[in-house]
Design a protein around this motif. Sequence first.
Motif, mmCIF file in Angstrom:
data_model
loop_
_atom_site.group_PDB
_atom_site.id
_atom_site.type_symbol
_atom_site.label_atom_id
_atom_site.label_comp_id
_atom_site.label_asym_id
_atom_site.label_seq_id
_atom_site.Cartn_x
_atom_site.Cartn_y
_atom_site.Cartn_z
ATOM 1 N N MET A 373 14.396 10.933 20.976
ATOM 2 C CA MET A 373 15.141 9.934 20.219
ATOM 3 C C MET A 373 14.196 8.882 19.643
ATOM 4 S SD MET A 373 18.518 9.297 22.609
ATOM 5 C CE MET A 373 19.040 7.886 21.625
ATOM 6 N N ALA A 374 13.274 8.392 20.466
ATOM 7 C CA ALA A 374 12.349 7.361 20.018
ATOM 8 C C ALA A 374 11.477 7.853 18.872
ATOM 9 C CB ALA A 374 11.474 6.904 21.187
ATOM 10 N N ALA A 375 11.001 9.102 18.940
ATOM 11 C CA ALA A 375 10.137 9.649 17.893
ATOM 12 C C ALA A 375 10.863 9.723 16.554
ATOM 13 C CB ALA A 375 9.633 11.033 18.311
ATOM 14 N N VAL A 376 12.106 10.187 16.561
ATOM 15 C CA VAL A 376 12.868 10.296 15.316
ATOM 16 C C VAL A 376 13.178 8.910 14.755
ATOM 17 C CG1 VAL A 376 15.028 11.121 14.292
ATOM 18 C CG2 VAL A 376 13.806 12.541 15.941
ATOM 19 N N MET A 377 13.452 7.947 15.616
ATOM 20 C CA MET A 377 13.741 6.586 15.162
ATOM 21 C C MET A 377 12.554 5.971 14.431
ATOM 22 S SD MET A 377 16.814 5.860 15.910
ATOM 23 C CE MET A 377 18.126 6.354 17.013
ATOM 24 N N ILE A 378 11.343 6.270 14.884
ATOM 25 C CA ILE A 378 10.147 5.760 14.209
ATOM 26 C C ILE A 378 10.088 6.280 12.778
ATOM 27 C CG2 ILE A 378 7.621 5.872 14.170
ATOM 28 C CD1 ILE A 378 7.706 5.908 17.239
ATOM 29 N N VAL A 379 10.369 7.559 12.608
ATOM 30 C CA VAL A 379 10.351 8.160 11.265
ATOM 31 C C VAL A 379 11.425 7.528 10.380
ATOM 32 C CG1 VAL A 379 10.627 10.301 9.955
ATOM 33 C CG2 VAL A 379 9.411 10.326 12.147
ATOM 34 N N ALA A 380 12.641 7.362 10.923
ATOM 35 C CA ALA A 380 13.753 6.811 10.145
ATOM 36 C C ALA A 380 13.467 5.371 9.725
ATOM 37 C CB ALA A 380 15.043 6.877 10.959
ATOM 38 N N ALA A 381 12.978 4.558 10.642
ATOM 39 C CA ALA A 381 12.686 3.153 10.325
ATOM 40 C C ALA A 381 11.587 3.044 9.271
ATOM 41 C CB ALA A 381 12.284 2.399 11.593
ATOM 42 N N THR A 382 10.582 3.896 9.367
ATOM 43 C CA THR A 382 9.489 3.882 8.387
ATOM 44 C C THR A 382 9.983 4.253 6.997
ATOM 45 O OG1 THR A 382 7.900 4.470 10.129
ATOM 46 C CG2 THR A 382 7.206 4.822 7.850
ATOM 47 N N TYR A 383 10.859 5.241 6.934
ATOM 48 C CA TYR A 383 11.412 5.675 5.648
ATOM 49 C C TYR A 383 12.209 4.556 4.980
ATOM 50 C CZ TYR A 383 14.566 8.048 2.398
ATOM 51 O OH TYR A 383 15.292 8.405 1.282
ATOM 52 N N VAL A 384 13.049 3.864 5.738
ATOM 53 C CA VAL A 384 13.848 2.778 5.166
ATOM 54 C C VAL A 384 12.956 1.613 4.761
ATOM 55 C CG1 VAL A 384 15.694 1.121 5.615
ATOM 56 C CG2 VAL A 384 15.895 3.450 6.478
ATOM 57 N N TRP A 385 11.991 1.264 5.592
ATOM 58 C CA TRP A 385 11.106 0.138 5.308
ATOM 59 C C TRP A 385 10.335 0.344 4.001
ATOM 60 C CZ3 TRP A 385 10.466 -4.689 6.985
ATOM 61 C CH2 TRP A 385 9.276 -5.357 6.697
ATOM 62 N N ALA A 386 9.975 1.591 3.698
ATOM 63 C CA ALA A 386 9.219 1.883 2.482
ATOM 64 C C ALA A 386 10.004 1.520 1.214
ATOM 65 C CB ALA A 386 8.824 3.356 2.445
ATOM 66 N N GLY A 387 11.321 1.431 1.288
ATOM 67 C CA GLY A 387 12.128 1.093 0.120
ATOM 68 C C GLY A 387 12.651 -0.327 0.132
ATOM 69 N N ARG A 388 12.067 -1.195 0.945
ATOM 70 C CA ARG A 388 12.614 -2.545 1.136
ATOM 71 C C ARG A 388 12.656 -3.354 -0.154
ATOM 72 N NH1 ARG A 388 7.566 -2.074 2.847
ATOM 73 N NH2 ARG A 388 5.987 -3.669 2.373
ATOM 74 N N ARG A 389 11.781 -3.069 -1.123
ATOM 75 C CA ARG A 389 11.773 -3.848 -2.362
ATOM 76 C C ARG A 389 12.978 -3.532 -3.249
ATOM 77 N NH1 ARG A 389 6.406 -2.795 -1.282
ATOM 78 N NH2 ARG A 389 5.069 -4.659 -1.119
ATOM 79 N N LEU A 390 13.721 -2.489 -2.926
ATOM 80 C CA LEU A 390 14.924 -2.168 -3.702
ATOM 81 C C LEU A 390 16.042 -3.179 -3.454
ATOM 82 C CD1 LEU A 390 15.000 1.706 -3.137
ATOM 83 C CD2 LEU A 390 14.406 0.520 -5.259
#
Length: 408
Positions: A373-390
Amino acid sequence: MRDILRRPDFRLLFAGLVASMTAESILLLALAVWVKDLTGSDGMAGTTIFAVMAPFAFAPIVGWVVDRFRRRPFFIALNLVTAAVLTPLYAVRDRHDVWIIFVVATCYGLSFLALSAVLSGLIKEIVPADLLADANGALQAVKQGLRLIGPLVGAGLYAAVGGWTLATVGALGFCAAAGVGALLRVREVKPSPGELRWAAEVTAGIRHLFGTPGLRRGVLGVALAMLVVGFGESLIFAYVDRGLGRDPAFVGVLATMMGVGGLVGGLISPKIVRRIGELAALAIGVALFVPAALGLIYPQLWLGIGSMMVFGFGLPVAVVAISTLIQRGTPGPLLGRASTAADAVIGIPQTLSIGTGAVLVSLVDYRLMFAAMAAVMIVAATYVWAGRRLTPPTLMPEPAPDSAPAPV
């Protein structure tokens, strides 16, 4: 929160939702505990939550129905229907009647999906755009704060009196919400008939989500996280049973600790969303699930309490961020379909993960599943953070010098 509670229209809606959220906080976990008690199975307890989530597969159709009616009358009728849905629980006597709990949970999940969609639209009708995060934060603060007492009250009522009390308390809460909704005054225009073919009308919400870059990134990021979040519905029972060596009802204590963190997260989440933007706030909320999951790998009570509080803090931050993102980025007539489309994109992976977790918890060490669970959460959070300027930060407007605005 003070700014949004100054609005008489929102205060009235808020009062009704407190009643229904109180019923919900008492009901859901207690149903899973009831199934665990009747069957002795961690997987069957997790399957109760799976039954609630299963109707999310029909989300596009539910959203289409919601958008064809005015929000307030639909809200009233749906709360009354939800109260009626709980009455078959009076017939449950032993493990052979567990199927009744599953049927009720499935019907409740369908009504919950529709209530979520109509509520999103109703809030947008009565709350200005610059206060949407505050409205969502106020509701999350109450919802998470109810975890302080709701699960314990639900487990206590079940242990002291029996499962029939769950139906009674739940029905009373939803009837109260319907009654308050009847007092709400909202000027709504009757929705116009659809101009497209039926299939195009039903799928309009999903096309809007994936056609809007910020919405697409936010919803897909949460959906990725949900691929493993559902494991927790069964893992928490295994953690309490195998790890801590306690009775299933102790899950209610951990849920209460989650409510402590959730109350704080709900109160400050509007400020976080405004200061850094919806997608950045969403990424932070998801990222907080990582230390929470890792903390549950080692079965120590103090560490489990801390982990649940961290998880509780991150949850309302993520929920307020994604809810505000959808409301701000979607036209009112399309909001029911967009909300349920998001629920489907997010809820279907969660449902699958709940079902998978219910199976794997008997086959795989629960500690390995928390690590996954922790490993997948890291990937998900990174993906969302990359689009924060939207979704850039938004400034809170200066408060008006005079009193609260008149009801809508």
